[in-house]
Design a protein around this motif. Structure first.
Motif, PDB file in Angstrom:
ATOM      1  N   ILE A  36       0.820  -1.218   0.000  1.00 48.77           N
ATOM      2  CA  ILE A  36       0.000   0.000   0.000  1.00 48.77           C
ATOM      3  C   ILE A  36       0.853   1.268   0.000  1.00 48.77           C
ATOM      4  O   ILE A  36       0.468   2.286  -0.559  1.00 48.77           O
ATOM      5  CB  ILE A  36      -1.021  -0.017   1.162  1.00 48.77           C
ATOM      6  CG1 ILE A  36      -2.095   1.037   0.935  1.00 48.77           C
ATOM      7  CG2 ILE A  36      -0.317   0.128   2.498  1.00 48.77           C
ATOM      8  CD1 ILE A  36      -3.295   0.892   1.847  1.00 48.77           C
ATOM      9  N   ASP A  37       2.057   1.204   0.600  1.00 47.49           N
ATOM     10  CA  ASP A  37       2.948   2.376   0.632  1.00 47.49           C
ATOM     11  C   ASP A  37       3.853   2.468  -0.599  1.00 47.49           C
ATOM     12  O   ASP A  37       4.783   3.258  -0.635  1.00 47.49           O
ATOM     13  CB  ASP A  37       3.785   2.372   1.915  1.00 47.49           C
ATOM     14  CG  ASP A  37       4.801   1.232   1.959  1.00 47.49           C
ATOM     15  OD1 ASP A  37       4.855   0.417   1.002  1.00 47.49           O
ATOM     16  OD2 ASP A  37       5.542   1.148   2.958  1.00 47.49           O
ATOM     17  N   LYS A  38       3.568   1.649  -1.621  1.00 45.49           N
ATOM     18  CA  LYS A  38       4.286   1.617  -2.905  1.00 45.49           C
ATOM     19  C   LYS A  38       5.644   0.917  -2.833  1.00 45.49           C
ATOM     20  O   LYS A  38       6.430   0.982  -3.781  1.00 45.49           O
ATOM     21  CB  LYS A  38       4.449   3.017  -3.515  1.00 45.49           C
ATOM     22  CG  LYS A  38       3.133   3.714  -3.795  1.00 45.49           C
ATOM     23  CD  LYS A  38       2.335   2.926  -4.782  1.00 45.49           C
ATOM     24  CE  LYS A  38       1.009   3.613  -5.093  1.00 45.49           C
ATOM     25  NZ  LYS A  38       0.125   2.800  -5.876  1.00 45.49           N
ATOM     26  N   THR A  39       5.945   0.226  -1.724  1.00 43.44           N
ATOM     27  CA  THR A  39       7.160  -0.580  -1.650  1.00 43.44           C
ATOM     28  C   THR A  39       7.068  -1.713  -2.662  1.00 43.44           C
ATOM     29  O   THR A  39       6.069  -2.443  -2.696  1.00 43.44           O
ATOM     30  CB  THR A  39       7.339  -1.171  -0.229  1.00 43.44           C
ATOM     31  OG1 THR A  39       7.439  -0.098   0.707  1.00 43.44           O
ATOM     32  CG2 THR A  39       8.578  -2.058  -0.145  1.00 43.44           C
ATOM     33  N   LEU A  73       0.396  -8.035   1.938  1.00 45.80           N
ATOM     34  CA  LEU A  73      -0.001  -7.929   0.531  1.00 45.80           C
ATOM     35  C   LEU A  73      -1.501  -7.816   0.311  1.00 45.80           C
ATOM     36  O   LEU A  73      -1.937  -7.435  -0.765  1.00 45.80           O
ATOM     37  CB  LEU A  73       0.534  -9.128  -0.258  1.00 45.80           C
ATOM     38  CG  LEU A  73       1.890  -8.898  -0.899  1.00 45.80           C
ATOM     39  CD1 LEU A  73       2.453 -10.187  -1.453  1.00 45.80           C
ATOM     40  CD2 LEU A  73       1.806  -7.840  -1.966  1.00 45.80           C
ATOM     41  N   LYS A  74      -2.303  -8.127   1.313  1.00 49.46           N
ATOM     42  CA  LYS A  74      -3.761  -8.068   1.140  1.00 49.46           C
ATOM     43  C   LYS A  74      -4.247  -6.673   0.768  1.00 49.46           C
ATOM     44  O   LYS A  74      -5.297  -6.530   0.154  1.00 49.46           O
ATOM     45  CB  LYS A  74      -4.467  -8.559   2.398  1.00 49.46           C
ATOM     46  CG  LYS A  74      -4.427 -10.059   2.558  1.00 49.46           C
ATOM     47  CD  LYS A  74      -5.185 -10.481   3.799  1.00 49.46           C
ATOM     48  CE  LYS A  74      -5.262 -11.982   3.927  1.00 49.46           C
ATOM     49  NZ  LYS A  74      -5.980 -12.387   5.148  1.00 49.46           N
ATOM     50  N   THR A  75      -3.500  -5.653   1.140  1.00 49.46           N
ATOM     51  CA  THR A  75      -3.880  -4.279   0.789  1.00 49.46           C
ATOM     52  C   THR A  75      -2.990  -3.724  -0.319  1.00 49.46           C
ATOM     53  O   THR A  75      -3.007  -2.527  -0.576  1.00 49.46           O
ATOM     54  CB  THR A  75      -3.806  -3.359   2.022  1.00 49.46           C
ATOM     55  OG1 THR A  75      -2.476  -3.410   2.554  1.00 49.46           O
ATOM     56  CG2 THR A  75      -4.815  -3.773   3.076  1.00 49.46           C
ATOM     57  N   GLY A  76      -2.230  -4.589  -0.971  1.00 49.11           N
ATOM     58  CA  GLY A  76      -1.320  -4.162  -2.024  1.00 49.11           C
ATOM     59  C   GLY A  76      -2.018  -3.967  -3.356  1.00 49.11           C
ATOM     60  O   GLY A  76      -3.251  -4.033  -3.465  1.00 49.11           O
ATOM     61  N   GLN A 122      -2.333   1.102 -15.845  1.00 50.93           N
ATOM     62  CA  GLN A 122      -3.528   0.767 -15.064  1.00 50.93           C
ATOM     63  C   GLN A 122      -3.075   0.065 -13.789  1.00 50.93           C
ATOM     64  O   GLN A 122      -2.019  -0.588 -13.783  1.00 50.93           O
ATOM     65  CB  GLN A 122      -4.479  -0.138 -15.843  1.00 50.93           C
ATOM     66  CG  GLN A 122      -5.125   0.560 -17.016  1.00 50.93           C
ATOM     67  CD  GLN A 122      -6.369  -0.152 -17.508  1.00 50.93           C
ATOM     68  OE1 GLN A 122      -7.103  -0.759 -16.740  1.00 50.93           O
ATOM     69  NE2 GLN A 122      -6.611  -0.072 -18.801  1.00 50.93           N
ATOM     70  N   SER A 123      -3.870   0.171 -12.735  1.00 48.15           N
ATOM     71  CA  SER A 123      -3.560  -0.464 -11.450  1.00 48.15           C
ATOM     72  C   SER A 123      -4.779  -1.193 -10.916  1.00 48.15           C
ATOM     73  O   SER A 123      -5.914  -0.781 -11.174  1.00 48.15           O
ATOM     74  CB  SER A 123      -3.112   0.573 -10.418  1.00 48.15           C
ATOM     75  OG  SER A 123      -1.898   1.156 -10.800  1.00 48.15           O
ATOM     76  N   PHE A 124      -4.508  -2.261 -10.139  1.00 54.54           N
ATOM     77  CA  PHE A 124      -5.574  -3.130  -9.630  1.00 54.54           C
ATOM     78  C   PHE A 124      -5.233  -3.608  -8.223  1.00 54.54           C
ATOM     79  O   PHE A 124      -4.053  -3.767  -7.881  1.00 54.54           O
ATOM     80  CB  PHE A 124      -5.723  -4.360 -10.538  1.00 54.54           C
ATOM     81  CG  PHE A 124      -5.981  -3.970 -11.964  1.00 54.54           C
ATOM     82  CD1 PHE A 124      -7.286  -3.762 -12.395  1.00 54.54           C
ATOM     83  CD2 PHE A 124      -4.942  -3.749 -12.839  1.00 54.54           C
ATOM     84  CE1 PHE A 124      -7.539  -3.360 -13.703  1.00 54.54           C
ATOM     85  CE2 PHE A 124      -5.181  -3.354 -14.147  1.00 54.54           C
ATOM     86  CZ  PHE A 124      -6.490  -3.156 -14.571  1.00 54.54           C
ATOM     87  N   GLY A 125      -6.258  -3.889  -7.439  1.00 56.41           N
ATOM     88  CA  GLY A 125      -6.067  -4.434  -6.104  1.00 56.41           C
ATOM     89  C   GLY A 125      -5.766  -5.920  -6.148  1.00 56.41           C
ATOM     90  O   GLY A 125      -5.899  -6.576  -7.175  1.00 56.41           O
ATOM     91  N   ILE A 126      -5.347  -6.444  -5.013  1.00 61.64           N
ATOM     92  CA  ILE A 126      -5.027  -7.857  -4.851  1.00 61.64           C
ATOM     93  C   ILE A 126      -6.151  -8.497  -4.076  1.00 61.64           C
ATOM     94  O   ILE A 126      -6.640  -7.949  -3.091  1.00 61.64           O
ATOM     95  CB  ILE A 126      -3.677  -8.034  -4.134  1.00 61.64           C
ATOM     96  CG1 ILE A 126      -2.548  -7.469  -5.020  1.00 61.64           C
ATOM     97  CG2 ILE A 126      -3.427  -9.490  -3.784  1.00 61.64           C
ATOM     98  CD1 ILE A 126      -1.207  -7.418  -4.356  1.00 61.64           C
ATOM     99  N   GLU A 127      -6.579  -9.700  -4.513  1.00 59.41           N
ATOM    100  CA  GLU A 127      -7.686 -10.425  -3.862  1.00 59.41           C
ATOM    101  C   GLU A 127      -7.146 -11.432  -2.879  1.00 59.41           C
ATOM    102  O   GLU A 127      -6.281 -12.203  -3.204  1.00 59.41           O
ATOM    103  CB  GLU A 127      -8.515 -11.177  -4.909  1.00 59.41           C
ATOM    104  CG  GLU A 127      -9.001 -10.338  -6.032  1.00 59.41           C
ATOM    105  CD  GLU A 127      -9.633 -11.179  -7.142  1.00 59.41           C
ATOM    106  OE1 GLU A 127      -9.928 -12.362  -6.949  1.00 59.41           O
ATOM    107  OE2 GLU A 127      -9.835 -10.618  -8.219  1.00 59.41           O
TER     108      GLU A 127
END
Length: 127
Positions: A36-39, A73-76, A122-127
């Motif tokens: 989430i912090d772009k790491t 990674l759940k919020t990545g 484009q960007s997408f969330g992780i499930e």
């Protein structure tokens, strides 16, 4: 071995399906898995090859940048970027598989996408 949210990422891979508009052989695809912090967690960047209409490519193994847990990674997110050499538009689906030390997976996927020199990211969330 850690389990659940404490399990560590052991493999990251991506598969593509080209729909009705191919990817030119010289167009570079850059894919990043980030916290989430772009790491940076994992990435791949390559021209790969020409992707024909209605074809599958991959899986391609990504380089893992460091140790990370499933919980982190759940919020990545996953971001895709296409760097073209001239005019190219690519319509596709993608599937990212993140495998953890306990055998569980997180996924990122999307269908009906288009990247081009006019709209390269484009960007997408992780499930």
């Amino acid at each position: 071995m850690a389990q659940g949210d404490l399990a560590e990422l052991t493999r990251a891979s991506v598969m593509f399906h080209t729909n009705d508009e191919d990817k030119d052989a010289d167009s570079r695809i850059e894919l990043r898995v980030e916290l989430i912090d772009k790491t940076l967690v994992a990435s791949i960047a390559d021209e790969f090859q020409h992707f024909d209409d209605n074809s599958d490519a991959g899986p391609f193994t990504m380089m893992i940048a460091g140790s990370v847990t499933r919980g982190a990674l759940k919020t990545g997110s996953v971001s895709l970027k296409m760097v073209t050499q001239g005019n190219d538009a690519w319509r596709f689906n993608f599937f990212v598989d993140l495998l953890f030390s306990d055998g569980a997976h997180l996924l990122a996927r999307a269908t009906g996408l288009e990247l081009s020199q006019w709209a390269p990211t484009q960007s997408f969330g992780i499930e």
